[in-house]
Design a protein around this motif. Structure first.
Motif, PDB file in Angstrom:
ATOM      1  N   MET A 139      68.167  42.285  92.771  1.00  0.00           N
ATOM      2  CA  MET A 139      69.728  42.201  92.255  1.00  0.00           C
ATOM      3  C   MET A 139      70.098  43.256  92.797  1.00  0.00           C
ATOM      4  O   MET A 139      69.830  44.538  92.391  1.00  0.00           O
ATOM      5  CB  MET A 139      69.638  42.102  90.884  1.00  0.00           C
ATOM      6  CG  MET A 139      70.807  41.260  90.285  1.00  0.00           C
ATOM      7  SD  MET A 139      70.403  40.918  88.716  1.00  0.00           S
ATOM      8  CE  MET A 139      68.897  40.347  88.526  1.00  0.00           C
ATOM      9  N   SER A 140      71.580  43.282  93.490  1.00  0.00           N
ATOM     10  CA  SER A 140      71.993  44.411  93.734  1.00  0.00           C
ATOM     11  C   SER A 140      72.618  45.385  92.465  1.00  0.00           C
ATOM     12  O   SER A 140      72.974  45.035  91.560  1.00  0.00           O
ATOM     13  CB  SER A 140      73.078  44.015  94.429  1.00  0.00           C
ATOM     14  OG  SER A 140      73.996  45.287  94.727  1.00  0.00           O
ATOM     15  N   THR A 141      72.626  46.645  92.850  1.00  0.00           N
ATOM     16  CA  THR A 141      73.164  47.470  91.806  1.00  0.00           C
ATOM     17  C   THR A 141      74.242  48.174  92.374  1.00  0.00           C
ATOM     18  O   THR A 141      74.733  49.447  92.230  1.00  0.00           O
ATOM     19  CB  THR A 141      72.439  48.504  90.904  1.00  0.00           C
ATOM     20  OG1 THR A 141      71.312  49.131  91.975  1.00  0.00           O
ATOM     21  CG2 THR A 141      71.469  47.702  90.285  1.00  0.00           C
ATOM     22  N   ALA A 142      74.587  47.788  93.647  1.00  0.00           N
ATOM     23  CA  ALA A 142      75.567  48.533  94.549  1.00  0.00           C
ATOM     24  C   ALA A 142      76.797  48.367  93.639  1.00  0.00           C
ATOM     25  O   ALA A 142      77.336  47.583  93.012  1.00  0.00           O
ATOM     26  CB  ALA A 142      75.799  47.858  95.534  1.00  0.00           C
ATOM     27  N   SER A 143      77.771  49.414  93.695  1.00  0.00           N
ATOM     28  CA  SER A 143      79.050  49.405  92.925  1.00  0.00           C
ATOM     29  C   SER A 143      79.943  48.796  93.910  1.00  0.00           C
ATOM     30  O   SER A 143      80.045  48.960  94.970  1.00  0.00           O
ATOM     31  CB  SER A 143      79.355  51.091  92.883  1.00  0.00           C
ATOM     32  OG  SER A 143      79.627  51.729  93.883  1.00  0.00           O
TER      33      SER A 143
ATOM     34  N   GLY B  95      79.039  39.657  93.459  1.00  0.00           N
ATOM     35  CA  GLY B  95      79.106  38.766  92.214  1.00  0.00           C
ATOM     36  C   GLY B  95      77.903  37.340  91.978  1.00  0.00           C
ATOM     37  O   GLY B  95      77.863  36.596  91.194  1.00  0.00           O
ATOM     38  N   LYS B  96      77.228  37.249  93.248  1.00  0.00           N
ATOM     39  CA  LYS B  96      76.596  35.979  93.494  1.00  0.00           C
ATOM     40  C   LYS B  96      75.423  35.987  92.354  1.00  0.00           C
ATOM     41  O   LYS B  96      75.294  34.994  91.726  1.00  0.00           O
ATOM     42  CB  LYS B  96      75.884  35.818  94.755  1.00  0.00           C
ATOM     43  CG  LYS B  96      76.929  36.149  95.934  1.00  0.00           C
ATOM     44  CD  LYS B  96      76.218  35.902  97.283  1.00  0.00           C
ATOM     45  CE  LYS B  96      75.196  37.011  97.716  1.00  0.00           C
ATOM     46  NZ  LYS B  96      76.079  38.445  97.694  1.00  0.00           N
ATOM     47  N   SER B  97      74.433  36.940  92.065  1.00  0.00           N
ATOM     48  CA  SER B  97      73.564  36.782  91.295  1.00  0.00           C
ATOM     49  C   SER B  97      74.013  36.833  89.821  1.00  0.00           C
ATOM     50  O   SER B  97      73.486  36.203  89.072  1.00  0.00           O
ATOM     51  CB  SER B  97      72.727  38.414  91.352  1.00  0.00           C
ATOM     52  OG  SER B  97      72.370  38.471  92.696  1.00  0.00           O
ATOM     53  N   THR B  98      75.071  37.546  89.718  1.00  0.00           N
ATOM     54  CA  THR B  98      75.660  37.544  88.331  1.00  0.00           C
ATOM     55  C   THR B  98      76.262  35.924  88.018  1.00  0.00           C
ATOM     56  O   THR B  98      76.062  35.523  86.687  1.00  0.00           O
ATOM     57  CB  THR B  98      76.973  38.617  88.243  1.00  0.00           C
ATOM     58  OG1 THR B  98      76.480  39.580  88.720  1.00  0.00           O
ATOM     59  CG2 THR B  98      77.359  38.518  86.797  1.00  0.00           C
ATOM     60  N   LEU B  99      76.889  35.400  89.198  1.00  0.00           N
ATOM     61  CA  LEU B  99      77.114  34.065  88.632  1.00  0.00           C
ATOM     62  C   LEU B  99      75.949  33.054  88.481  1.00  0.00           C
ATOM     63  O   LEU B  99      75.954  32.316  87.472  1.00  0.00           O
ATOM     64  CB  LEU B  99      77.874  33.285  89.868  1.00  0.00           C
ATOM     65  CG  LEU B  99      78.379  31.945  89.758  1.00  0.00           C
ATOM     66  CD1 LEU B  99      79.248  31.688  88.470  1.00  0.00           C
ATOM     67  CD2 LEU B  99      79.335  31.559  91.059  1.00  0.00           C
TER      68      LEU B  99
ATOM     69  N   THR C 264      72.847  33.147  99.260  1.00  0.00           N
ATOM     70  CA  THR C 264      72.460  33.433 100.392  1.00  0.00           C
ATOM     71  C   THR C 264      73.026  34.377 101.285  1.00  0.00           C
ATOM     72  O   THR C 264      74.224  34.204 101.298  1.00  0.00           O
ATOM     73  CB  THR C 264      72.014  32.160 101.244  1.00  0.00           C
ATOM     74  OG1 THR C 264      71.327  32.543 102.374  1.00  0.00           O
ATOM     75  CG2 THR C 264      73.195  31.424 101.670  1.00  0.00           C
ATOM     76  N   HIS C 265      72.495  35.184 102.170  1.00  0.00           N
ATOM     77  CA  HIS C 265      73.308  35.932 103.405  1.00  0.00           C
ATOM     78  C   HIS C 265      72.956  35.199 104.517  1.00  0.00           C
ATOM     79  O   HIS C 265      73.006  35.823 105.734  1.00  0.00           O
ATOM     80  CB  HIS C 265      72.841  37.333 103.339  1.00  0.00           C
ATOM     81  CG  HIS C 265      73.229  38.270 102.104  1.00  0.00           C
ATOM     82  ND1 HIS C 265      74.476  38.703 102.064  1.00  0.00           N
ATOM     83  CD2 HIS C 265      72.497  38.540 101.189  1.00  0.00           C
ATOM     84  CE1 HIS C 265      74.737  39.285 100.969  1.00  0.00           C
ATOM     85  NE2 HIS C 265      73.484  39.272 100.179  1.00  0.00           N
ATOM     86  N   ASP C 266      72.218  34.124 104.620  1.00  0.00           N
ATOM     87  CA  ASP C 266      71.354  33.554 105.829  1.00  0.00           C
ATOM     88  C   ASP C 266      72.686  32.535 106.382  1.00  0.00           C
ATOM     89  O   ASP C 266      72.752  31.448 105.706  1.00  0.00           O
ATOM     90  CB  ASP C 266      70.055  32.953 105.538  1.00  0.00           C
ATOM     91  CG  ASP C 266      69.587  32.166 106.823  1.00  0.00           C
ATOM     92  OD1 ASP C 266      69.432  33.208 107.671  1.00  0.00           O
ATOM     93  OD2 ASP C 266      69.477  30.997 106.831  1.00  0.00           O
TER      94      ASP C 266
HETATM   95  N1  LIG Z   1      71.640  45.332  86.305  1.00  0.00           N
HETATM   96  C1  LIG Z   1      73.034  45.781  86.479  1.00  0.00           C
HETATM   97  N2  LIG Z   1      73.312  46.686  85.838  1.00  0.00           N
HETATM   98  C2  LIG Z   1      74.727  47.044  86.110  1.00  0.00           C
HETATM   99  N3  LIG Z   1      75.489  46.764  86.951  1.00  0.00           N
HETATM  100  C3  LIG Z   1      75.058  45.595  87.868  1.00  0.00           C
HETATM  101  C4  LIG Z   1      73.594  45.259  87.704  1.00  0.00           C
HETATM  102  N4  LIG Z   1      73.186  44.385  88.352  1.00  0.00           N
HETATM  103  C5  LIG Z   1      74.628  43.948  89.084  1.00  0.00           C
HETATM  104  N5  LIG Z   1      75.319  44.829  88.489  1.00  0.00           N
HETATM  105  C6  LIG Z   1      76.749  45.224  89.496  1.00  0.00           C
HETATM  106  O1  LIG Z   1      77.348  43.587  89.398  1.00  0.00           O
HETATM  107  C7  LIG Z   1      78.430  43.641  90.284  1.00  0.00           C
HETATM  108  C8  LIG Z   1      77.848  42.347  91.040  1.00  0.00           C
HETATM  109  O2  LIG Z   1      76.527  42.402  91.427  1.00  0.00           O
HETATM  110  P1  LIG Z   1      75.618  40.914  91.849  1.00  0.00           P
HETATM  111  O3  LIG Z   1      73.927  41.536  91.807  1.00  0.00           O
HETATM  112  O4  LIG Z   1      75.830  40.007  91.048  1.00  0.00           O
HETATM  113  O5  LIG Z   1      76.137  40.890  93.357  1.00  0.00           O
HETATM  114  P2  LIG Z   1      75.437  40.275  94.459  1.00  0.00           P
HETATM  115  O6  LIG Z   1      76.653  39.415  95.296  1.00  0.00           O
HETATM  116  O7  LIG Z   1      74.516  39.321  94.188  1.00  0.00           O
HETATM  117  O8  LIG Z   1      75.076  41.103  95.417  1.00  0.00           O
HETATM  118  P3  LIG Z   1      73.617  41.222  96.345  1.00  0.00           P
HETATM  119  O9  LIG Z   1      74.011  40.456  97.786  1.00  0.00           O
HETATM  120  O10 LIG Z   1      73.504  42.784  97.056  1.00  0.00           O
HETATM  121  O11 LIG Z   1      72.493  40.663  95.828  1.00  0.00           O
HETATM  122  C9  LIG Z   1      78.027  44.679  91.160  1.00  0.00           C
HETATM  123  O12 LIG Z   1      79.136  45.743  91.124  1.00  0.00           O
HETATM  124  C10 LIG Z   1      76.753  45.284  90.898  1.00  0.00           C
HETATM  125  O13 LIG Z   1      77.155  46.863  90.730  1.00  0.00           O
END
Ligand SMILES: Nc1ncnc2c1ncn2[C@@H]1O[C@H](COP(=O)(O)OP(=O)(O)OP(=O)(O)O)[C@@H](O)[C@H]1O
Length: 274
Positions: A1-5, A66-70, A211-213
């Motif tokens: 899961m990404s924690t990128a801001s 937001g993919k993982s979050t969804l 997916t990114h593929d």
């Molecule tokens: N464990 C966490 N704690 C705090 N913020 C988080 C956490 N996981 C995700 N986020 C934040 O939620 C937002 C959405 O992240 P998410 O992981 O859903 O993105 P994603 O589309 O799945 O990215 P990726 O392609 O990098 O996996 C981002 O701004 C990320 O920094």
């Protein structure tokens, strides 16, 4: 899961690439105005999309979109601060990203897949003949029969990923959610995973895969594009891919113009100094 801001620039709202007149009429799951907070940010910022039954929907978008979050919201693991999800079945299977999985668990591939049946038989329940058959079938679906007796900790990243996908498939859940299931897999393995997802959809499941593929996107039945926690396009994969490319080009345009201006200044400086 990404924690990128998240870059907090508001995303441009583009029209959906395909009009789907029957989108709301069919069976499936519908998320409406979903808001999910993570780390003080709105990881989902009012996301609305339709995830039909009997189809593979690819979730696409940049890192942190937001993919993982969804997926987690759909799995019931990320509480929504606002919005609704309609049509959610009780049984859902979530295949997390490989980096989230406990790679050091002392489990064989077969045992890891059998864990997928805990929901049905309980942690200590015996796996009957039918359960054992399902485990072997799920391993075979992703070409992982030879990994059945190998420890998870002794598998490569792509091998472990296939076992985790098999753990999701064995559940035969009506909602199957997968977070970048083929990111470490080779092309042939990714194709097998995509075949297995298509087969689950053909059985009537709602299948949602982040997916990114590009190949996996092209193989999906439909796609949903996320940007800054919002769904900015959904519809046929090729139309969504085009929308994604157009947005990427638009985002790069100011930087390209700036670079061009810089180049012109540099050229003038060079010629005046010559
Ligand atoms: N464990 C966490 N704690 C705090 N913020 C988080 C956490 N996981 C995700 N986020 C934040 O939620 C937002 C959405 O992240 P998410 O992981 O859903 O993105 P994603 O589309 O799945 O990215 P990726 O392609 O990098 O996996 C981002 O701004 C990320 O920094």
């Amino acid at each position: 899961m990404s924690t990128a801001s998240l870059d907090r620039r508001p995303p441009a709202r583009t029209p959906r690439p395909t009009a789907e007149p029957h989108a709301d009429a069919g069976t499936g799951v519908r998320a409406e105005g979903l808001v999910v907070h993570r780390g003080g940010e709105r990881a989902l910022d009012g996301a609305t999309c339709w995830l039909p039954a009997g189809a593979v929907t690819a979730l696409v978008g940049g890192n942190g979109s937001g993919k993982s979050t969804l997926l987690e919201a759909l799995a019931g693991l990320a509480p929504a601060a606002a919005g609704t999800i309609a049509g959610l079945p009780a049984a859902r299977a979530l295949v997390v990203q490989r980096t989230d999985a406990g790679d050091r668990l002392p489990l064989t591939g077969r045992q890891a897949v059998a864990m997928g049946l805990w929901g049905e038989r309980g942690m200590l329940g015996r796996l009957g003949a039918a359960g054992r058959r399902r485990v072997e079938e799920a391993l075979a679906q992703v070409g992982a029969e030879h990994l059945a007796d190998r420890q998870l900790s002794a598998m490569s990243g792509g091998q472990r990923q296939r076992v985790l996908v098999a753990q999701g498939l064995v559940q035969r859940a009506p909602l199957l959610l997968l977070d970048e299931p083929g990111s470490a897999a080779d092309d042939a393995s990714r194709d097998r995973i995509d075949d297995a997802l298509a087969a689950a959809a053909a059985e009537g499941a709602v299948v949602v895969v982040a997916t990114h593929d590009r190949r996996s996107l092209a193989r999906a039945d439909r796609a949903v594009l996320l940007d800054h926690g919002l769904v900015v396009a959904e519809g046929a994969p090729e139309a969504v891919a085009a929308a994604q490319a157009a947005r990427a080009a638009a985002a790069l345009a100011p930087a390209a113009a700036e670079a061009q201006r810089g180049g012109a200044v540099e050229a003038r400086t060079t010629s005046s100094g010559a």
